[in-house]
Each structure stands twice: as structure tokens, then as C-alpha cells.
Design a protein around this motif. Structure first.
Motif, PDB file in Angstrom:
ATOM      1  N   GLN A  70      -6.750 -40.284 -11.674  1.00 30.11           N
ATOM      2  CA  GLN A  70      -5.988 -39.159 -11.102  1.00 30.11           C
ATOM      3  C   GLN A  70      -4.772 -39.693 -10.180  1.00 30.11           C
ATOM      4  O   GLN A  70      -5.132 -40.364  -9.364  1.00 30.11           O
ATOM      5  CB  GLN A  70      -6.832 -38.185 -10.409  1.00 30.11           C
TER       6      GLN A  70
ATOM      7  N   SER B 281     -11.458 -31.467  -2.976  1.00 29.62           N
ATOM      8  CA  SER B 281     -10.730 -31.687  -4.056  1.00 29.62           C
ATOM      9  C   SER B 281      -9.801 -32.886  -3.971  1.00 29.62           C
ATOM     10  O   SER B 281      -8.776 -32.780  -3.071  1.00 29.62           O
ATOM     11  CB  SER B 281     -10.205 -30.623  -4.940  1.00 29.62           C
TER      12      SER B 281
ATOM     13  N   LYS C 122      -7.842 -33.531  -9.787  1.00 27.11           N
ATOM     14  CA  LYS C 122      -8.761 -32.517 -10.661  1.00 27.11           C
ATOM     15  C   LYS C 122     -10.319 -33.020 -10.494  1.00 27.11           C
ATOM     16  O   LYS C 122     -11.312 -32.477 -11.003  1.00 27.11           O
ATOM     17  CB  LYS C 122      -8.402 -33.209 -11.940  1.00 27.11           C
ATOM     18  N   TYR C 123     -10.618 -33.819  -9.467  1.00 26.39           N
ATOM     19  CA  TYR C 123     -11.858 -34.193  -9.032  1.00 26.39           C
ATOM     20  C   TYR C 123     -12.406 -33.363  -7.776  1.00 26.39           C
ATOM     21  O   TYR C 123     -11.702 -33.396  -6.944  1.00 26.39           O
ATOM     22  CB  TYR C 123     -12.264 -35.782  -8.984  1.00 26.39           C
TER      23      TYR C 123
END
Length: 385
Positions: A240, A322, A325-326
């Protein structure tokens, strides 16, 4: 010949004066001024000194685009915008008589991607039970030191005990060289500190690697300093990317936190030297209307401030955090009842109890971080063990 030289000097002086006349002019009656970086909020008290020509202010590292600076005197102001590697001059006219040549500049960006042969220097990376990340180093070819790589700091800081008991040679008045792996680093300042991460002799900051790429691979237990970002990183969709922004000598990444119905996206200090999950600034969260009071309290402690003052700190459960996207759930987070600003900037902090859960590439050439979950991603938080 004598008259020709005199005429030449007069001509040069006249041309310099004419060049200065074309520069923007801001007036001042007092030698005290303020420089404000408008996009970062960094404020600096500035002393107007006619004897320094030019008197240079270097802006915080620019990630992208440009940086606008406002210079405010007691009676006037001016805005100057600079791009990466650019410099702009102007005149501060002090008390209508002293012409003070002043320069706002952005340092030329460092970039080691053209170095040949390319380097990929691998160093054994340790992490202890307190989340202190450390590597073995050598200072000035004589002193073996265990140091924390602390991205929330800069230069080199050594504890008082280390300076007293482990340093064999005089550090002042010489060019100090720090060997990490096969590479040598210089041009840094050395500071004395009282404390460092558990089991370390001190810490070094991210700026040693400005213009390089640093890989932190917890799965393999290595730290790798690259001259350029490996090709596979951008191709691997699991990584990411997160943009970096800078404030003074610190860098931040965009982070999203959630509690109940409230979602807050803000820039968090990326701090591998902070051993816990996140430190949340209570007054800042209140300004941002984030419901920290709805977080379930785990425990309460009292910290000592720099002046010996007591600061109540609550450890409370944050519903969600967050990074791109994690997503991480139910994070035991420190919530400060009082702000601890750096140069008047309130901030929230991402610590190594979160960051160690990712294999990371810190790209200080393009000012981007790449994160990919590692084997520690689902481990229990130390605070809850």
C-alpha cells in the motif's frame, strides 16, 4: 590602472545596488520578525541581521509542488513561494536605512538513484519485547554502539551514559562518521539525551537516509538501505503506497481512525521510536470533534512532562485504525489529556507496536511509504497481553 580598477569596483557596486532595487522590499522597524510556512504551519522567530548577506531561511523538505512562506515584520509582510531546489531573494529595509538581503530557499533534493553501481546494503535488524528496533553500528571506526532507528527524530542522539562510558575519542571539532552495515554516514549533528529505547546506546533519525530508500523487513529480520526502490515493490499490489508530508524535521502519513459513527482522516507522525500503538492528542481530537470520550478505558497512568509536571494519560480502546486499505481493530491507544505540541503543532503519533506489523519501504526520493502486512500483523497488542 588605478583609476580603471576604481571605476570597475564602482560599476560592480552600482550593478549590485540596481539588482537589489529590483528585489521585493518589505519594511521593518524592529529586528524581530516571524516566518510562517503556510502549508505546514511551522512558525519560526526570525532575527533581522544586516551583517549577514544573504540571511538564509531553508524551508521544510517539499514532497511535491511548492511551499509558500509568509514573512511578517512589525509593520509589513510579504509572501514568497519556492519550488524544490529553488531560492528567492528579497530585501528587508530595517528602520529605513539598513538593507538586509534575505533568502528563502528549498534545499536541492537528494537522490541516489543514479549512483552506479547501485547499492542494497543489508543490516541485521533486531526488535526487543519493548518494541525497540535496533541495529549494531560503529562510530568513528572505534566505538561499537547499539542504536535505535527512530523515524520520529533526526541526526544522532547518544545517552549521557554512552557519552561518558563508551565513547573513547573526542567528538567535538571533527567530522564524525557512523558506519551502518557497509555504508558510512557523516554530516550529522550529535546530541546528548537522557533516555533512549530499551537496551540501546542512543538513536539515529531518518535524515541519514535522505534521498535513499530504507526497507524494514521484520519477516527476515533485516534493514536494507537501497539506492533506489526495487522494481518488485510497485508491481506487488499487496504493498500500500502512502504519501509523505514533512513538518520541520519530521514526516507524517495519512491515517484514518474510527470510533462509533465518527471517522477522522489526518496526518500522523510516523515514529518507529515510539514503542506503543498510537498516541492521540486529546485536545486535538476534541477540536476535530472525534469522540475520544466514547473509547472504553483500559487503564489510567500519570506521565511526567519536561518541566516535571504531571500529565494524566488514559489507555483506551480505539475501534479502528486504517493505513490505506489495511485495517486494524480494537487498538489500545494512549490518549493525552494535555497536548504536547512540537513547535506549536499538535499531532497524533503512529508507534512501532502498529508499524512493526508491516514490512515497509521508506522512499525518501519520491516521498512515499509502502506497507505490506507481515507475520506480526495479527499478533496481540502488548498492552493487552
Amino acid at each position: 590602472m588605478k583609476y580603471t580598477l576604481a571605476f570597475l569596483l564602482l560599476t560592480i557596486s552600482y550593478l549590485q545596488i540596481m539588482a537589489q532595487k529590483k528585489l521585493p522590499v518589505v519594511k521593518a522597524n524592529s529586528s524581530k520578525a516571524i516566518i510562517l510556512e503556510e502549508d505546514t504551519g511551522l512558525k519560526t522567530d526570525w532575527n533581522i541581521d544586516p551583517s549577514v548577506k544573504p540571511d538564509v531561511y531553508t524551508v521544510t523538505k517539499i514532497s511535491k509542488g511548492s511551499r509558500t512562506v509568509k514573512i511578517k515584520t512589525d509593520i509589513d509582510s510579504i509572501r514568497i513561494t519556492v519550488k524544490q531546489g529553488e531560492k528567492k531573494d528579497f530585501i528587508i529595509l530595517l528602520k529605513d536605512k539598513d538593507s538586509c538581503l534575505t533568502r528563502i530557499e528549498s534545499a536541492v533534493p537528494k537522490n541516489f538513484s543514479t549512483v552506479r553501481p547501485a547499492f542494497h546494503d543489508s543490516i541485521r535488524l533486531g526488535i526487543n519485547e519493548q518494541n525497540t528496533m535496533f541495529v549494531k553500528t560503529l562510530l568513528n571506526k572505534t566505538d561499537s554502539l547499539v542504536l535505535n532507528f527512530d523515524t520520529g527524530s533526526n541526526n544522532l542522539s547518544l545517552t549521557r551514559e554512552t557519552l561518558k562510558d563508551k565513547i573513547k575519542e573526542q567528538l567535538k571539532g571533527r567530522v564524525n562518521v557512523l558506519s551502518i552495515g557497509n555504508k558510512k554516514y557523516d554530516g550529522f549533528r550529535i546530541y546528548q539525551v537522557e533516555l533512549s529505547g530499551h537496551g540501546t546506546d542512543g538513536r539515529f533519525g531518518w535524515d541519514l537516509f535522505d534521498g535513499m530508500v530504507v526497507e524494514l523487513n521484520y519477516d527476515k529480520g533485516i534493514m536494507v538501505v537501497h539506492s533506489e526502490l526495487p522494481e518488485f515493490v510497485k508491481k506487488d499490489k499487496a504493498y500500500q503506497p502512502l504519501d509523505i508530508i514533512y513538518f520541520d524535521q519530521l514526516f507524517f502519513v495519512e491515517t484514518t481512525i474510527k470510533q462509533g459513527r465518527k471517522t477522522l482522516k489526518d496526518w500522523f507522525l510516523f515514529d518507529t521510536g515510539y514503542q506503543r500503538t498510537v498516541m492521540l492528542d486529546g485536545p486535538l481530537l476534541k477540536e476535530q470533534q472525534f469522540p475520544a470520550d466514547q473509547m472504553k478505558i483500559i487503564k489510567k497512568v500519570v506521565m511526567k512532562g519536561g518541566q516535571g509536571n504531571e500529565i494524566p494519560v488514559i489507555t483506551a480502546n480505539l475501534e479502528s485504525l486504517s493505513l490505506g486499505k489495511y485495517h486494524l481493530k480494537n487498538i489500545p491507544s494512549q490518549v493525552l489529556s494535555e497536548s504536547r505540541p512540537v513547535k506549536d503543532k499538535k499531532m497524533n503519533i503512529l508507534g512501532n507496536e502498529i508499524l512493526k506489523r508491516f514490512n515497509i519501504f521508506l522512499d525518501f526520493q519520491h516521498n512515499v511509504i509502502y506497507l505490506k502486512p507481515n507475520k506480526l500483523f495479527n499478533d496481540a497488542y502488548i498492552e493487552k497481553q
